[in-house]
Design a protein around this motif. Structure first.
Motif, PDB file in Angstrom:
ATOM      1  N   LYS A 114       0.694  -1.207  -0.046  1.00 45.75           N
ATOM      2  CA  LYS A 114       0.065  -0.194  -0.155  1.00 45.75           C
ATOM      3  C   LYS A 114       0.954   1.144   0.066  1.00 45.75           C
ATOM      4  O   LYS A 114       1.789   1.435   0.650  1.00 45.75           O
ATOM      5  N   ASP A 115       0.446   2.141  -0.809  1.00 45.09           N
ATOM      6  CA  ASP A 115       1.280   3.553  -0.895  1.00 45.09           C
ATOM      7  C   ASP A 115       2.559   3.563  -1.367  1.00 45.09           C
ATOM      8  O   ASP A 115       3.482   4.110  -1.136  1.00 45.09           O
ATOM      9  N   ASN A 118       5.323   4.714  -5.797  1.00 48.00           N
ATOM     10  CA  ASN A 118       5.278   6.336  -6.338  1.00 48.00           C
ATOM     11  C   ASN A 118       5.884   7.250  -5.453  1.00 48.00           C
ATOM     12  O   ASN A 118       5.538   8.339  -5.434  1.00 48.00           O
ATOM     13  N   VAL A 119       6.827   6.712  -4.569  1.00 51.30           N
ATOM     14  CA  VAL A 119       7.717   7.725  -3.656  1.00 51.30           C
ATOM     15  C   VAL A 119       8.865   8.473  -4.227  1.00 51.30           C
ATOM     16  O   VAL A 119       9.460   7.815  -5.060  1.00 51.30           O
ATOM     17  N   GLU A 120       8.828   9.879  -4.269  1.00 53.27           N
ATOM     18  CA  GLU A 120       9.830  10.608  -4.928  1.00 53.27           C
ATOM     19  C   GLU A 120      11.222  10.046  -4.404  1.00 53.27           C
ATOM     20  O   GLU A 120      11.366   9.988  -3.307  1.00 53.27           O
ATOM     21  N   ASN A 121      12.181   9.959  -5.151  1.00 55.46           N
ATOM     22  CA  ASN A 121      13.545   9.838  -4.920  1.00 55.46           C
ATOM     23  C   ASN A 121      13.930   8.405  -4.318  1.00 55.46           C
ATOM     24  O   ASN A 121      14.729   7.898  -3.795  1.00 55.46           O
ATOM     25  N   GLU A 122      12.932   7.492  -4.420  1.00 56.13           N
ATOM     26  CA  GLU A 122      13.167   5.879  -4.112  1.00 56.13           C
ATOM     27  C   GLU A 122      12.925   5.168  -5.429  1.00 56.13           C
ATOM     28  O   GLU A 122      11.823   4.935  -5.963  1.00 56.13           O
ATOM     29  N   GLU A 123      13.964   4.841  -6.035  1.00 56.16           N
ATOM     30  CA  GLU A 123      13.850   4.561  -7.436  1.00 56.16           C
ATOM     31  C   GLU A 123      14.350   3.154  -7.608  1.00 56.16           C
ATOM     32  O   GLU A 123      14.524   2.530  -8.788  1.00 56.16           O
ATOM     33  N   CYS A 124      14.491   2.146  -6.424  1.00 58.75           N
ATOM     34  CA  CYS A 124      14.904   0.772  -6.757  1.00 58.75           C
ATOM     35  C   CYS A 124      13.870   0.075  -5.484  1.00 58.75           C
ATOM     36  O   CYS A 124      13.400   0.610  -4.684  1.00 58.75           O
ATOM     37  N   ALA A 125      13.361  -1.232  -6.089  1.00 56.93           N
ATOM     38  CA  ALA A 125      12.502  -1.764  -5.442  1.00 56.93           C
ATOM     39  C   ALA A 125      13.055  -2.976  -4.668  1.00 56.93           C
ATOM     40  O   ALA A 125      13.867  -3.783  -5.235  1.00 56.93           O
ATOM     41  N   LEU A 126      12.505  -3.205  -3.559  1.00 52.30           N
ATOM     42  CA  LEU A 126      12.788  -4.555  -2.689  1.00 52.30           C
ATOM     43  C   LEU A 126      11.621  -5.193  -2.396  1.00 52.30           C
ATOM     44  O   LEU A 126      10.641  -4.647  -2.152  1.00 52.30           O
ATOM     45  N   ALA A 127      11.926  -6.526  -2.155  1.00 53.68           N
ATOM     46  CA  ALA A 127      10.964  -7.514  -1.424  1.00 53.68           C
ATOM     47  C   ALA A 127      10.994  -7.325   0.184  1.00 53.68           C
ATOM     48  O   ALA A 127      12.176  -7.606   0.582  1.00 53.68           O
ATOM     49  N   SER A 128      10.008  -6.524   0.721  1.00 54.79           N
ATOM     50  CA  SER A 128       9.853  -6.407   2.042  1.00 54.79           C
ATOM     51  C   SER A 128       9.530  -7.630   3.072  1.00 54.79           C
ATOM     52  O   SER A 128       8.404  -7.850   3.415  1.00 54.79           O
ATOM     53  N   TRP A 134       6.218  -5.443  -2.199  1.00 50.40           N
ATOM     54  CA  TRP A 134       7.319  -4.755  -2.753  1.00 50.40           C
ATOM     55  C   TRP A 134       7.133  -3.315  -2.150  1.00 50.40           C
ATOM     56  O   TRP A 134       6.145  -2.626  -1.979  1.00 50.40           O
ATOM     57  N   HIS A 135       8.494  -2.832  -1.932  1.00 49.17           N
ATOM     58  CA  HIS A 135       8.407  -1.284  -1.524  1.00 49.17           C
ATOM     59  C   HIS A 135       9.676  -0.609  -2.367  1.00 49.17           C
ATOM     60  O   HIS A 135      10.488  -1.378  -3.054  1.00 49.17           O
ATOM     61  N   ASP A 136       9.356   0.578  -2.631  1.00 44.34           N
ATOM     62  CA  ASP A 136      10.397   1.197  -3.167  1.00 44.34           C
ATOM     63  C   ASP A 136      11.080   2.171  -2.284  1.00 44.34           C
ATOM     64  O   ASP A 136      10.702   2.538  -1.251  1.00 44.34           O
TER      65      ASP A 136
END
Length: 200
Positions: A114-115, A118-128, A134-136
């Motif tokens: 959730k949310d 789409n976070v600015e300046n967070e440009e890589c994805a990881l599985a939390s 997934w989170h950026d």
């Protein structure tokens, strides 16, 4: 006609290369003790925390890339087989602000929490802690790499991609059979045939 030692050596070389070729094209398991296999792909992990770019570099040393996740079945497999943690995957925000997979795979499959995404300046994805969560994150965050490659991929080349202002390498299989790289990387079987020709 009595076989000479050179004939025996030649036959041994050819047999060894034929056996190796069979193993390479019909692999039933992944090389490396930390690997897992699903749907003809091998997954490699490390318990050393690194940045996203360092994680991708680690994967290229294995002839792999950070993992591309494209189905619920794949996610379920990883959740059951790979130790949980903050794990980098191969999803990144490109220079035009769209999310892309490092290996060029085109897929609409995502599992953003959730949310997220789409976070600015967070440009890589990881599985939390779960591969369907997934989170950026900022790419300089420390997390574990999750690498993936096809089980029979033994030859590859490096190409450059860009995320933001950072350039990184990804591995891609050779596709141009007439390229100079292919000429310089002749299959072992052809080399063995040449050696036998010299011996005979």
């Amino acid at each position: 006609m009595q076989l000479e030692i050179r004939h025996i050596v030649c036959i041994a070389i050819m047999m060894a290369q034929l056996i190796d070729a069979g193993r390479e094209t019909n692999a039933e398991s992944c090389p490396g003790g930390i690997a897992r296999m699903f749907s003809d792909h091998c997954y490699y992990t490390s318990q050393t925390g690194v940045t996203w770019f360092q994680a991708q570099q680690f994967c290229t040393t294995l002839g792999a890339n950070l993992a591309t996740l494209v189905s619920d079945d794949e996610v379920k497999f990883l959740n059951s087989q790979v130790q949980r943690g903050m794990s980098w995957i191969g999803f990144y925000r490109s220079s035009n602000q769209t999310w892309k997979w490092v290996d060029g795979t085109e897929s609409n499959f995502t599992r953003w929490d959730k949310d997220q995404g789409n976070v600015e300046n967070e440009e890589c994805a990881l599985a939390s802690y779960s591969f369907d969560n997934w989170h950026d994150y900022p790419c300089q965050t420390s997390a574990f790499p999750l690498c993936k490659k096809h089980k029979n991929q033994t030859r590859w080349k490096l190409v450059e991609r860009t995320s933001g202002r950072t350039t990184f390498n990804v591995t891609v299989p050779y596709s141009n059979k007439s390229s100079i790289q292919d000429v310089l990387m002749l299959p072992n079987l052809v080399l063995a045939m040449f050696v036998c020709f010299i011996l005979l």
